[in-house]
Design a protein around this motif. Structure first.
Motif, mmCIF file in Angstrom:
data_model
loop_
_atom_site.group_PDB
_atom_site.id
_atom_site.type_symbol
_atom_site.label_atom_id
_atom_site.label_comp_id
_atom_site.label_asym_id
_atom_site.label_seq_id
_atom_site.Cartn_x
_atom_site.Cartn_y
_atom_site.Cartn_z
ATOM 1 N N ASP A 10 6.642 -0.845 -9.266
ATOM 2 C CA ASP A 10 6.212 0.190 -8.316
ATOM 3 C C ASP A 10 4.771 -0.033 -7.879
ATOM 4 O OD1 ASP A 10 8.683 1.285 -8.585
ATOM 5 O OD2 ASP A 10 8.059 3.001 -9.805
ATOM 6 N N LEU A 11 3.893 -0.342 -8.830
ATOM 7 C CA LEU A 11 2.482 -0.566 -8.506
ATOM 8 C C LEU A 11 2.319 -1.797 -7.607
ATOM 9 C CD1 LEU A 11 0.806 0.184 -11.959
ATOM 10 C CD2 LEU A 11 0.759 1.606 -9.899
ATOM 11 N N LEU A 12 3.096 -2.828 -7.892
ATOM 12 C CA LEU A 12 3.024 -4.030 -7.063
ATOM 13 C C LEU A 12 3.547 -3.760 -5.653
ATOM 14 C CD1 LEU A 12 4.154 -6.783 -9.608
ATOM 15 C CD2 LEU A 12 1.895 -6.544 -8.558
ATOM 16 N N LEU A 13 4.565 -2.914 -5.535
ATOM 17 C CA LEU A 13 5.098 -2.594 -4.209
ATOM 18 C C LEU A 13 4.124 -1.726 -3.409
ATOM 19 C CD1 LEU A 13 8.879 -2.019 -4.985
ATOM 20 C CD2 LEU A 13 7.867 -3.878 -3.668
ATOM 21 N N VAL A 14 3.347 -0.902 -4.087
ATOM 22 C CA VAL A 14 2.270 -0.179 -3.399
ATOM 23 C C VAL A 14 1.269 -1.187 -2.841
ATOM 24 C CG1 VAL A 14 0.319 1.401 -3.686
ATOM 25 C CG2 VAL A 14 2.515 1.937 -4.744
ATOM 26 N N LEU A 15 0.963 -2.220 -3.657
ATOM 27 C CA LEU A 15 0.073 -3.284 -3.188
ATOM 28 C C LEU A 15 0.688 -4.005 -1.981
ATOM 29 C CD1 LEU A 15 -2.390 -5.153 -3.442
ATOM 30 C CD2 LEU A 15 -1.097 -6.475 -5.152
ATOM 31 N N VAL A 16 2.002 -4.207 -2.007
ATOM 32 C CA VAL A 16 2.695 -4.854 -0.880
ATOM 33 C C VAL A 16 2.508 -4.044 0.399
ATOM 34 C CG1 VAL A 16 4.976 -5.400 0.069
ATOM 35 C CG2 VAL A 16 4.392 -6.106 -2.253
ATOM 36 N N THR A 17 2.628 -2.715 0.301
ATOM 37 C CA THR A 17 2.448 -1.884 1.495
ATOM 38 C C THR A 17 1.013 -1.982 2.017
ATOM 39 O OG1 THR A 17 1.902 0.117 0.224
ATOM 40 C CG2 THR A 17 4.226 -0.273 0.739
ATOM 41 N N LEU A 18 0.058 -2.111 1.115
ATOM 42 C CA LEU A 18 -1.337 -2.273 1.536
ATOM 43 C C LEU A 18 -1.548 -3.621 2.222
ATOM 44 C CD1 LEU A 18 -3.263 -0.735 -1.491
ATOM 45 C CD2 LEU A 18 -3.467 -0.011 0.892
ATOM 46 N N LEU A 19 -0.948 -4.673 1.667
ATOM 47 C CA LEU A 19 -1.057 -6.001 2.276
ATOM 48 C C LEU A 19 -0.398 -6.011 3.652
ATOM 49 C CD1 LEU A 19 -0.225 -8.249 -0.834
ATOM 50 C CD2 LEU A 19 -2.471 -7.875 0.200
ATOM 51 N N ALA A 20 0.755 -5.341 3.765
ATOM 52 C CA ALA A 20 1.439 -5.265 5.053
ATOM 53 C C ALA A 20 0.605 -4.489 6.071
ATOM 54 C CB ALA A 20 2.814 -4.600 4.880
ATOM 55 N N ALA A 21 -0.016 -3.397 5.616
ATOM 56 C CA ALA A 21 -0.865 -2.606 6.503
ATOM 57 C C ALA A 21 -2.070 -3.410 6.959
ATOM 58 C CB ALA A 21 -1.314 -1.327 5.792
ATOM 59 N N ILE A 231 -6.607 -16.002 11.566
ATOM 60 C CA ILE A 231 -5.329 -16.688 11.370
ATOM 61 C C ILE A 231 -5.069 -16.946 9.892
ATOM 62 C CG2 ILE A 231 -4.062 -18.824 11.777
ATOM 63 C CD1 ILE A 231 -5.425 -18.990 14.501
ATOM 64 N N VAL A 232 -6.042 -17.531 9.217
ATOM 65 C CA VAL A 232 -5.865 -17.889 7.798
ATOM 66 C C VAL A 232 -5.709 -16.639 6.946
ATOM 67 C CG1 VAL A 232 -6.957 -18.963 5.804
ATOM 68 C CG2 VAL A 232 -7.065 -20.082 8.038
ATOM 69 N N ALA A 233 -6.541 -15.626 7.196
ATOM 70 C CA ALA A 233 -6.457 -14.397 6.420
ATOM 71 C C ALA A 233 -5.095 -13.726 6.603
ATOM 72 C CB ALA A 233 -7.575 -13.435 6.819
ATOM 73 N N SER A 234 -4.612 -13.686 7.830
ATOM 74 C CA SER A 234 -3.317 -13.073 8.100
ATOM 75 C C SER A 234 -2.185 -13.852 7.438
ATOM 76 C CB SER A 234 -3.088 -12.997 9.610
ATOM 77 O OG SER A 234 -1.870 -12.368 9.895
ATOM 78 N N ALA A 235 -2.244 -15.184 7.527
ATOM 79 C CA ALA A 235 -1.191 -16.015 6.932
ATOM 80 C C ALA A 235 -1.193 -15.916 5.414
ATOM 81 C CB ALA A 235 -1.371 -17.469 7.366
ATOM 82 N N LEU A 236 -2.386 -15.947 4.818
ATOM 83 C CA LEU A 236 -2.492 -15.931 3.356
ATOM 84 C C LEU A 236 -2.215 -14.545 2.781
ATOM 85 C CD1 LEU A 236 -5.658 -18.155 2.702
ATOM 86 C CD2 LEU A 236 -3.285 -18.697 2.134
ATOM 87 N N ILE A 237 -2.898 -13.529 3.336
ATOM 88 C CA ILE A 237 -2.890 -12.208 2.724
ATOM 89 C C ILE A 237 -1.647 -11.408 3.098
ATOM 90 C CG2 ILE A 237 -4.091 -9.991 2.576
ATOM 91 C CD1 ILE A 237 -6.711 -11.542 3.029
ATOM 92 N N SER A 238 -1.431 -11.243 4.402
ATOM 93 C CA SER A 238 -0.386 -10.314 4.836
ATOM 94 C C SER A 238 0.972 -10.963 5.037
ATOM 95 C CB SER A 238 -0.809 -9.618 6.139
ATOM 96 O OG SER A 238 -1.062 -10.565 7.148
ATOM 97 N N THR A 239 1.059 -12.264 4.869
ATOM 98 C CA THR A 239 2.363 -12.928 5.019
ATOM 99 C C THR A 239 2.765 -13.617 3.717
ATOM 100 O OG1 THR A 239 1.801 -13.314 7.342
ATOM 101 C CG2 THR A 239 3.743 -14.420 6.501
ATOM 102 N N ALA A 240 2.095 -14.706 3.355
ATOM 103 C CA ALA A 240 2.484 -15.454 2.164
ATOM 104 C C ALA A 240 2.324 -14.629 0.885
ATOM 105 C CB ALA A 240 1.658 -16.739 2.075
ATOM 106 N N LEU A 241 1.119 -14.058 0.678
ATOM 107 C CA LEU A 241 0.879 -13.279 -0.534
ATOM 108 C C LEU A 241 1.779 -12.053 -0.587
ATOM 109 C CD1 LEU A 241 -0.722 -12.835 -3.108
ATOM 110 C CD2 LEU A 241 -2.464 -11.640 -1.745
ATOM 111 N N ARG A 242 1.949 -11.417 0.558
ATOM 112 C CA ARG A 242 2.796 -10.224 0.594
ATOM 113 C C ARG A 242 4.216 -10.549 0.149
ATOM 114 N NH1 ARG A 242 5.139 -7.361 6.085
ATOM 115 N NH2 ARG A 242 6.696 -6.073 5.032
#
Length: 313
Positions: A10-21, A231-242
């Motif tokens: 659950d805590l990790l999925l909250v982090l996922v929503t933050l990364l997606a946002a 570009i790199v931040a979006s690819a790394l943080i909100s796509t790959a890491l997410r």
């Protein structure tokens, strides 16, 4: 005391929503300085390459049938993301855009009914009036009409709902692999490999559309470190890491808390946009977004009831 797997998930999925946002914010910054489809192409190809490293043992064992299914899912997702990023580019309010795009969740069972003859759950019918009324209030901000950006985001939400249905079926499909004429035990498509192929397909589709529809010369002439950063931040943080965190979190528990937690994404987008872009909402926008959020919760009433009953025990 160590956290239980369900709590960790659950805590990790909250982090996922933050990364997606955060992906909304990074994408908005990027499309303000470069063509939106070109940005999506570079972002998703880079993210696919990163995930491909982690899926390097899974990718070689994908059979022809599994690969074809994955490419079909990627093609639909690519169309959805193309509409989404153009809608985001044209949108004047990131927070509002996030709530409109979140309506894709409500549309999932409707699309499943149209394409796969599945019954529409009662809770979806209950959620629909809130969603439609919420859209109506958002249209009040523009003289009782939906702007082109809102229509593009709404169309992307509908196609995203189709993508979700196809992706779920692909992830749960089973294929037999052949080796020297012998049929091996049937296995499911590895989720990480599926995601890698899908993201790569999105990158190719948005790249082809960009080549046909967008001028590249200004971006290439004015390329700067800030463009590379977005570009790199979006690819790394909100796509790959997410996707890595989401896949790991969902593997830790079979409970369906995640579908409730994911409704937080548009809320985080609206909150971050207030501080990042100094956005504010009119009364009609606030009411519209609140009604859409309520529709998301109503759509998940069955899961919410299950969660509360488990905690009561």
């Amino acid at each position: 005391m160590p956290l239980e797997n369900t709590t960790k998930s659950d805590l990790l999925l909250v982090l996922v929503t933050l990364l997606a946002a955060l992906g909304w914010i990074l994408s908005r910054e990027a499309v303000s300085v470069m063509p939106p489809l070109l940005f999506m192409s570079v972002r998703f190809i880079l993210a696919s390459a990163i995930l491909g490293f982690f899926a390097r043992r899974q990718l070689p064992v994908l059979g022809v049938a599994a690969l074809a299914r994955s490419l079909r899912v990627g093609a639909v997702f690519g169309i959805a993301m193309s509409l989404w990023v153009v809608g985001l580019k044209q949108s004047t309010h990131v927070g509002e855009a996030a709530f409109i795009a979140s309506l894709g969740v409500i549309m999932v069972p409707l699309i499943a009914r149209v394409f796969f003859s599945e019954a529409i759950p009662l809770y979806t019918w209950l959620a629909m009036p809130f969603a439609v009324t919420g859209l109506g209030f958002l249209s009040l901000s523009h003289g009782l009409r939906l702007e082109s950006a809102q229509l593009l985001l709404l169309a992307s939400a509908a196609i995203f709902a189709l993508y979700f249905n196809l992706n779920t079926r692909a992830a749960n499909s089973q294929f037999s692999t052949l080796d020297n004429g012998e049929t091996h035990e049937t296995q499911r498509v590895p989720v990480l490999a599926l995601t890698t192929v899908v993201l790569g397909c999105v990158g190719v589709i948005t790249g082809m559309l960009s080549l046909l529809l967008e001028p590249w010369a200004p971006t290439l002439r004015e390329a700067s470190p800030i463009i590379a950063f977005w570009i790199v931040a979006s690819a790394l943080i909100s796509t790959a890491l997410r996707f890595l965190v989401q896949t790991y979190a969902q593997s830790m528990t079979r409970h369906s808390n995640g579908v409730v937690i994911m409704v937080l994404e548009p809320v985080w987008v609206a909150i971050i946009a207030v501080f990042w872009f100094s956005e504010s909402m009119t009364d009609s926008q606030l009411i519209g977004c609140a009604l859409i959020f309520l529709s998301l919760l109503v759509n998940r009433l069955k899961v919410l009831a299950g969660l509360f009953s488990r905690k009561a025990r």
